[in-house]
Design an enzyme around this catalytic site. Structure first.
Site, PDB file in Angstrom:
ATOM      1  N   GLN A 196     -50.065  -2.474  29.058  1.00  0.00           N
ATOM      2  CA  GLN A 196     -49.775  -1.754  27.823  1.00  0.00           C
ATOM      3  C   GLN A 196     -49.835  -2.723  26.643  1.00  0.00           C
ATOM      4  O   GLN A 196     -48.829  -3.280  26.230  1.00  0.00           O
ATOM      5  CB  GLN A 196     -48.406  -1.063  27.892  1.00  0.00           C
ATOM      6  CG  GLN A 196     -48.191  -0.170  26.694  1.00  0.00           C
ATOM      7  CD  GLN A 196     -47.007   0.751  26.860  1.00  0.00           C
ATOM      8  OE1 GLN A 196     -46.356   0.821  27.894  1.00  0.00           O
ATOM      9  NE2 GLN A 196     -46.719   1.487  25.813  1.00  0.00           N
ATOM     10  N   PHE A 197     -51.038  -2.875  26.085  1.00  0.00           N
ATOM     11  CA  PHE A 197     -51.221  -3.827  24.988  1.00  0.00           C
ATOM     12  C   PHE A 197     -50.440  -3.427  23.747  1.00  0.00           C
ATOM     13  O   PHE A 197     -50.146  -4.267  22.896  1.00  0.00           O
ATOM     14  CB  PHE A 197     -52.704  -4.020  24.662  1.00  0.00           C
ATOM     15  CG  PHE A 197     -53.263  -2.996  23.725  1.00  0.00           C
ATOM     16  CD1 PHE A 197     -53.342  -3.257  22.356  1.00  0.00           C
ATOM     17  CD2 PHE A 197     -53.718  -1.767  24.195  1.00  0.00           C
ATOM     18  CE1 PHE A 197     -53.858  -2.312  21.480  1.00  0.00           C
ATOM     19  CE2 PHE A 197     -54.234  -0.834  23.327  1.00  0.00           C
ATOM     20  CZ  PHE A 197     -54.306  -1.098  21.966  1.00  0.00           C
ATOM     21  N   THR A 198     -50.034  -2.173  23.636  1.00  0.00           N
ATOM     22  CA  THR A 198     -49.300  -1.732  22.444  1.00  0.00           C
ATOM     23  C   THR A 198     -47.916  -2.380  22.338  1.00  0.00           C
ATOM     24  O   THR A 198     -47.283  -2.292  21.286  1.00  0.00           O
ATOM     25  CB  THR A 198     -49.168  -0.200  22.392  1.00  0.00           C
ATOM     26  OG1 THR A 198     -48.486   0.256  23.564  1.00  0.00           O
ATOM     27  CG2 THR A 198     -50.534   0.463  22.288  1.00  0.00           C
TER      28      THR A 198
END
Length: 145
Positions: free
Chosen positions: A78-80
């Site tokens: 989850q790069f966010t």
């Protein structure tokens, strides 16, 4: 690495309508590699997750690890988690690792987890995923190493 872990009684991740990974009791691990992260950072994080005492013992105190309860790990990229929301209204992601490095570190984390823990399920790096969970407690802990 930035991560948010949730103690769950069950969790799953679907990709294109198909279940890619599912666990019962254990930890949902949302993970983001940042530009400065290395395999050493990944090793430190995994060691912390496997030993973190956030499951209840017989007295109801958080005193047992995911290893102690023989729980599963559901690891989802989850790069966010690298979002910077302090300037303007649109998040920036400049602290996230570039996609190639992020995927390499995610794969390394998952491969190492599979060597050290018997129940490891995953999503797919970069995919559009739908994550479902039943947060147990609720217990949600952010970790940044």
């Amino acid at each position: 690495m930035k991560t948010v872990i949730q103690r769950v009684s069950q969790a799953s991740v679907c990709i294109d309508g198909h279940i890619a990974g599912r666990i019962n009791q254990g930890l949902l691990v949302l993970i983001c590699a940042e530009a400065t992260d290395t395999e050493t950072t990944s090793d430190r994080l995994l060691n912390k997750l496997l030993k973190l005492r956030i499951f209840s013992d017989e007295a109801g105190k958080m005193n047992r690890s995911v290893q102690d309860v023989e729980g599963g790990l559901l690891i989802v990229s989850q790069f966010t988690l690298a979002a910077d929301v302090w300037s303007g209204n649109r998040p920036g992601f400049s602290s996230a690792a570039d996609p190639k490095t992020g995927e390499k570190l995610y794969d390394y984390f998952v491969d190492t987890a599979r060597k050290l823990h018997p129940i490891v399920e995953t999503g797919s790096f970069g995919a559009n995923m739908q994550v479902s969970l039943v947060n147990d407690g609720p217990v949600t802990i952010p970790i940044q190493l």
